[in-house]
Scaffold this motif. Structure first.
Motif, PDB file in Angstrom:
ATOM      1  N   ILE A  65      32.078  62.536  15.277  1.00  0.00           N
ATOM      2  CA  ILE A  65      30.911  63.055  14.560  1.00  0.00           C
ATOM      3  C   ILE A  65      31.182  64.432  13.952  1.00  0.00           C
ATOM      4  CG2 ILE A  65      29.925  64.128  16.627  1.00  0.00           C
ATOM      5  CD1 ILE A  65      27.954  62.320  13.859  1.00  0.00           C
ATOM      6  N   THR A  66      30.652  64.633  12.747  1.00  0.00           N
ATOM      7  CA  THR A  66      30.630  65.937  12.096  1.00  0.00           C
ATOM      8  C   THR A  66      29.188  66.260  11.732  1.00  0.00           C
ATOM      9  OG1 THR A  66      30.880  65.080   9.839  1.00  0.00           O
ATOM     10  CG2 THR A  66      32.911  65.507  11.103  1.00  0.00           C
ATOM     11  N   ALA A  67      28.930  67.525  11.490  1.00  0.00           N
ATOM     12  CA  ALA A  67      27.564  67.934  11.167  1.00  0.00           C
ATOM     13  C   ALA A  67      27.044  67.226   9.924  1.00  0.00           C
ATOM     14  CB  ALA A  67      27.519  69.456  10.970  1.00  0.00           C
ATOM     15  N   GLN A  68      27.944  66.957   8.981  1.00  0.00           N
ATOM     16  CA  GLN A  68      27.539  66.329   7.727  1.00  0.00           C
ATOM     17  C   GLN A  68      27.067  64.885   7.924  1.00  0.00           C
ATOM     18  OE1 GLN A  68      30.448  68.048   8.153  1.00  0.00           O
ATOM     19  NE2 GLN A  68      29.673  69.895   7.135  1.00  0.00           N
ATOM     20  N   GLU A  69      27.487  64.248   9.019  1.00  0.00           N
ATOM     21  CA  GLU A  69      27.160  62.841   9.241  1.00  0.00           C
ATOM     22  C   GLU A  69      25.844  62.636   9.995  1.00  0.00           C
ATOM     23  OE1 GLU A  69      31.823  61.339   9.510  1.00  0.00           O
ATOM     24  OE2 GLU A  69      30.612  61.532  11.325  1.00  0.00           O
ATOM     25  N   ILE A  70      25.323  63.685  10.574  1.00  0.00           N
ATOM     26  CA  ILE A  70      24.125  63.547  11.404  1.00  0.00           C
ATOM     27  C   ILE A  70      22.915  63.051  10.597  1.00  0.00           C
ATOM     28  CG2 ILE A  70      22.500  64.740  12.919  1.00  0.00           C
ATOM     29  CD1 ILE A  70      24.817  66.698  13.577  1.00  0.00           C
ATOM     30  N   PRO A  71      22.621  63.608   9.421  1.00  0.00           N
ATOM     31  CA  PRO A  71      21.451  63.125   8.679  1.00  0.00           C
ATOM     32  C   PRO A  71      21.528  61.645   8.331  1.00  0.00           C
ATOM     33  CG  PRO A  71      22.175  65.241   7.809  1.00  0.00           C
ATOM     34  CD  PRO A  71      23.240  64.786   8.761  1.00  0.00           C
ATOM     35  N   ALA A  72      22.726  61.148   8.031  1.00  0.00           N
ATOM     36  CA  ALA A  72      22.870  59.728   7.702  1.00  0.00           C
ATOM     37  C   ALA A  72      22.560  58.868   8.915  1.00  0.00           C
ATOM     38  CB  ALA A  72      24.281  59.441   7.196  1.00  0.00           C
ATOM     39  N   MET A  73      23.030  59.292  10.088  1.00  0.00           N
ATOM     40  CA  MET A  73      22.743  58.528  11.304  1.00  0.00           C
ATOM     41  C   MET A  73      21.254  58.479  11.579  1.00  0.00           C
ATOM     42  SD  MET A  73      25.673  59.201  14.141  1.00  0.00           S
ATOM     43  CE  MET A  73      27.342  58.559  13.900  1.00  0.00           C
ATOM     44  N   ILE A  74      20.595  59.611  11.437  1.00  0.00           N
ATOM     45  CA  ILE A  74      19.159  59.665  11.700  1.00  0.00           C
ATOM     46  C   ILE A  74      18.392  58.823  10.682  1.00  0.00           C
ATOM     47  CG2 ILE A  74      17.150  61.188  11.678  1.00  0.00           C
ATOM     48  CD1 ILE A  74      18.950  63.323  12.985  1.00  0.00           C
ATOM     49  N   VAL A  88      21.819  50.272  18.111  1.00  0.00           N
ATOM     50  CA  VAL A  88      22.630  50.557  19.293  1.00  0.00           C
ATOM     51  C   VAL A  88      23.197  51.962  19.150  1.00  0.00           C
ATOM     52  CG1 VAL A  88      24.715  49.954  20.591  1.00  0.00           C
ATOM     53  CG2 VAL A  88      23.197  48.149  19.751  1.00  0.00           C
ATOM     54  N   LEU A  89      22.998  52.773  20.178  1.00  0.00           N
ATOM     55  CA  LEU A  89      23.552  54.123  20.200  1.00  0.00           C
ATOM     56  C   LEU A  89      24.705  54.170  21.187  1.00  0.00           C
ATOM     57  CD1 LEU A  89      23.540  57.157  19.543  1.00  0.00           C
ATOM     58  CD2 LEU A  89      21.824  57.443  21.355  1.00  0.00           C
ATOM     59  N   ASP A  90      25.867  54.599  20.710  1.00  0.00           N
ATOM     60  CA  ASP A  90      27.056  54.757  21.553  1.00  0.00           C
ATOM     61  C   ASP A  90      27.400  56.248  21.579  1.00  0.00           C
ATOM     62  OD1 ASP A  90      29.434  54.556  22.932  1.00  0.00           O
ATOM     63  OD2 ASP A  90      30.178  52.852  21.781  1.00  0.00           O
ATOM     64  N   PRO A  91      26.990  56.959  22.623  1.00  0.00           N
ATOM     65  CA  PRO A  91      27.169  58.417  22.676  1.00  0.00           C
ATOM     66  C   PRO A  91      28.565  58.809  23.146  1.00  0.00           C
ATOM     67  CG  PRO A  91      26.021  57.702  24.630  1.00  0.00           C
ATOM     68  CD  PRO A  91      26.266  56.463  23.800  1.00  0.00           C
ATOM     69  N   VAL A  92      29.567  58.475  22.367  1.00  0.00           N
ATOM     70  CA  VAL A  92      30.968  58.655  22.763  1.00  0.00           C
ATOM     71  C   VAL A  92      31.260  60.130  23.058  1.00  0.00           C
ATOM     72  CG1 VAL A  92      33.374  58.370  22.065  1.00  0.00           C
ATOM     73  CG2 VAL A  92      31.656  56.681  21.366  1.00  0.00           C
ATOM     74  N   GLY A  93      31.740  60.403  24.263  1.00  0.00           N
ATOM     75  CA  GLY A  93      32.131  61.759  24.618  1.00  0.00           C
ATOM     76  C   GLY A  93      31.007  62.761  24.633  1.00  0.00           C
ATOM     77  N   VAL A  94      29.782  62.305  24.857  1.00  0.00           N
ATOM     78  CA  VAL A  94      28.632  63.199  24.765  1.00  0.00           C
ATOM     79  C   VAL A  94      28.716  64.358  25.754  1.00  0.00           C
ATOM     80  CG1 VAL A  94      27.248  61.819  26.377  1.00  0.00           C
ATOM     81  CG2 VAL A  94      26.091  63.270  24.701  1.00  0.00           C
ATOM     82  N   ALA A  95      29.416  64.158  26.865  1.00  0.00           N
ATOM     83  CA  ALA A  95      29.529  65.218  27.865  1.00  0.00           C
ATOM     84  C   ALA A  95      30.641  66.212  27.563  1.00  0.00           C
ATOM     85  CB  ALA A  95      29.758  64.605  29.254  1.00  0.00           C
ATOM     86  N   ALA A  96      31.453  65.927  26.548  1.00  0.00           N
ATOM     87  CA  ALA A  96      32.654  66.735  26.309  1.00  0.00           C
ATOM     88  C   ALA A  96      32.347  68.119  25.748  1.00  0.00           C
ATOM     89  CB  ALA A  96      33.611  66.000  25.371  1.00  0.00           C
ATOM     90  N   THR A  97      31.350  68.219  24.852  1.00  0.00           N
ATOM     91  CA  THR A  97      31.054  69.501  24.213  1.00  0.00           C
ATOM     92  C   THR A  97      29.551  69.666  24.006  1.00  0.00           C
ATOM     93  OG1 THR A  97      31.146  68.638  21.936  1.00  0.00           O
ATOM     94  CG2 THR A  97      33.238  69.394  22.926  1.00  0.00           C
ATOM     95  N   ILE A 107      19.378  62.806  17.737  1.00  0.00           N
ATOM     96  CA  ILE A 107      19.188  61.400  17.402  1.00  0.00           C
ATOM     97  C   ILE A 107      18.079  60.791  18.250  1.00  0.00           C
ATOM     98  CG2 ILE A 107      20.255  59.101  17.469  1.00  0.00           C
ATOM     99  CD1 ILE A 107      22.927  60.482  16.761  1.00  0.00           C
ATOM    100  N   LEU A 108      18.131  61.035  19.558  1.00  0.00           N
ATOM    101  CA  LEU A 108      17.144  60.449  20.462  1.00  0.00           C
ATOM    102  C   LEU A 108      15.743  61.010  20.248  1.00  0.00           C
ATOM    103  CD1 LEU A 108      19.294  60.250  23.723  1.00  0.00           C
ATOM    104  CD2 LEU A 108      18.374  58.325  22.413  1.00  0.00           C
ATOM    105  N   ASN A 109      15.638  62.183  19.666  1.00  0.00           N
ATOM    106  CA  ASN A 109      14.324  62.757  19.363  1.00  0.00           C
ATOM    107  C   ASN A 109      13.668  62.109  18.152  1.00  0.00           C
ATOM    108  OD1 ASN A 109      14.185  64.599  21.474  1.00  0.00           O
ATOM    109  ND2 ASN A 109      15.161  66.244  20.317  1.00  0.00           N
ATOM    110  N   THR A 110      14.473  61.400  17.341  1.00  0.00           N
ATOM    111  CA  THR A 110      13.935  60.856  16.092  1.00  0.00           C
ATOM    112  C   THR A 110      14.132  59.354  15.939  1.00  0.00           C
ATOM    113  OG1 THR A 110      16.022  61.506  15.019  1.00  0.00           O
ATOM    114  CG2 THR A 110      14.168  63.005  14.784  1.00  0.00           C
ATOM    115  N   VAL A 111      15.039  58.776  16.729  1.00  0.00           N
ATOM    116  CA  VAL A 111      15.352  57.349  16.616  1.00  0.00           C
ATOM    117  C   VAL A 111      15.135  56.690  17.974  1.00  0.00           C
ATOM    118  CG1 VAL A 111      17.178  55.654  16.157  1.00  0.00           C
ATOM    119  CG2 VAL A 111      17.058  57.767  14.800  1.00  0.00           C
TER     120      VAL A 111
END
Length: 257
Positions: A65-74, A88-97, A107-111
Motif C-alpha cells: 500500500i501507498t498513500a496514493q492508493e488509499i482513496p481508490a480502495m475506499i 474482502v479485506l486482507d490487512p497484509v502486514g497490518v501490525a508491521a508499521t 478503510i474500516l471506518n468507511t467500508v
C-alpha cells in the motif's frame, strides 16, 4: 465443502476487482483464472467507482500500500457496499508499521467488509490481542478462536484467521479447516490468492459460512494435491502444479485423501 459453490463460480466466472499488491498480481490473476473467476487489476482512483460498479466482488489487499492508493480502495469498497457485492479485506502486514495500521483503520471506518481474512498476527492486531509478528508473517502462538470471535464481533463481519488450522467465525459459529500444505508458507502471495478465490466464492448465493469454508478447504486440497506430484521438488516446481490443481474438480482432489 459445498461443491455447488465451486461449480457456480465456474459457470458464472465472476469479475473480481482487485486492489492488491504489486508482488502478487500475476500469480493472483492466473490463480483466479484457473479456479474459474475473472480478475481485473485496477488501482487508479479515477476508475475505482466505475470498475467496482461493474464487478461482482471487490478485494482490498494492502500488501504494498501507498498513500496514493488509499482513496481508490475506499471508493471501490464504498461502491461495493452500495451495490451489494462482497468486499474482502486482507490487512497484509497490518501490525508491521503504524502506517499500515492507520490505513486499515481508515478503510474500516468507511467500508463494511463482508469478510476480513488474515493470519493470526494480523487479525489479532486489529482487535488488540497481543501476538508476535515478523514483517507480514505471524510467528506467535495463541488462541485463534478467540481472535476470530472478537474480530467478527468488533467489525460485524465474517473473520477468517489462516494458519495450520484455519478458523472461520461468522457471528458466534466457529468452523475449522485443516486442509493445506506447509509449502504454501514458502510461496509469495499464497494468502493473497486465497483472498481472491474467497471473493469469487462469496459471489454465489449460498450461506456465507459455506462459501468461506468451501474456499479455504478447496484451496488447501489443491495445495496438498500439487505438493505430492512427482515433479515437485520445491516451491518453484510446486507453483505451476498448484495453479493447475485450482482448476480441478473437487472429487479429483479428494481422491488424495
Amino acid at each position: 465443502m459445498n461443491k455447488d459453490i465451486i461449480q457456480k463460480v465456474r459457470d458464472q466466472s465472476p469479475l473480481i476487482h482487485h486492489l492488491t499488491n504489486q508482488v502478487v498480481m500475476n500469480f493472483t490473476a492466473n490463480g483466479l483464472l484457473s479456479f474459474g473467476g475473472t480478475p481485473v487489476m485496477a488501482k487508479a482512483e479515477e476508475e475505482a467507482n466505475d470498475m467496482a460498479s461493474i464487478a461482482d466482488g471487490v478485494l482490498l489487499n494492502i500488501g504494498t500500500i501507498t498513500a496514493q492508493e488509499i482513496p481508490a480502495m475506499i471508493t471501490a469498497g464504498k461502491t461495493a457496499n452500495e451495490t451489494g457485492i462482497p468486499v474482502v479485506l486482507d490487512p497484509v502486514g497490518v501490525a508491521a508499521t503504524p502506517f499500515r495500521t492507520s490505513v486499515v483503520k481508515e478503510i474500516l471506518n468507511t467500508v463494511q467488509p463482508t469478510v476480513i481474512k488474515g493470519n493470526a498476527g494480523e487479525i489479532a492486531h486489529l482487535v488488540e490481542i497481543p501476538w508476535e509478528t515478523k514483517g507480514v508473517e505471524s510467528v506467535g502462538n495463541g488462541n485463534s478462536v478467540e481472535i476470530a470471535l472478537k474480530a467478527a464481533d468488533t467489525y460485524q463481519t465474517t473473520a477468517v484467521v489462516t494458519g495450520e488450522t484455519d478458523v472461520i467465525c461468522s457471528g458466534k459459529d466457529i468452523l475449522r479447516n485443516n486442509s493445506g500444505h506447509p509449502i504454501l508458507g514458502k510461496i509469495t502471495g499464497a494468502g493473497c490468492l486465497l483472498g481472491s478465490v474467497l471473493t469469487a466464492c462469496l459471489t454465489t448465493n449460498e450461506p456465507i459460512e459455506q462459501q468461506v469454508l468451501t474456499a479455504v478447504e478447496f484451496y488447501g486440497l489443491a495445495a496438498e494435491y500439487a505438493a505430492v506430484n512427482s515433479e515437485v521438488n520445491g516451491s518453484g516446481t510446486f507453483l505451476p502444479h498448484f495453479i493447475d490443481a485450482l482448476s480441478f474438480e473437487v472429487d479429483k482432489l479428494e481422491k488424495l485423501n
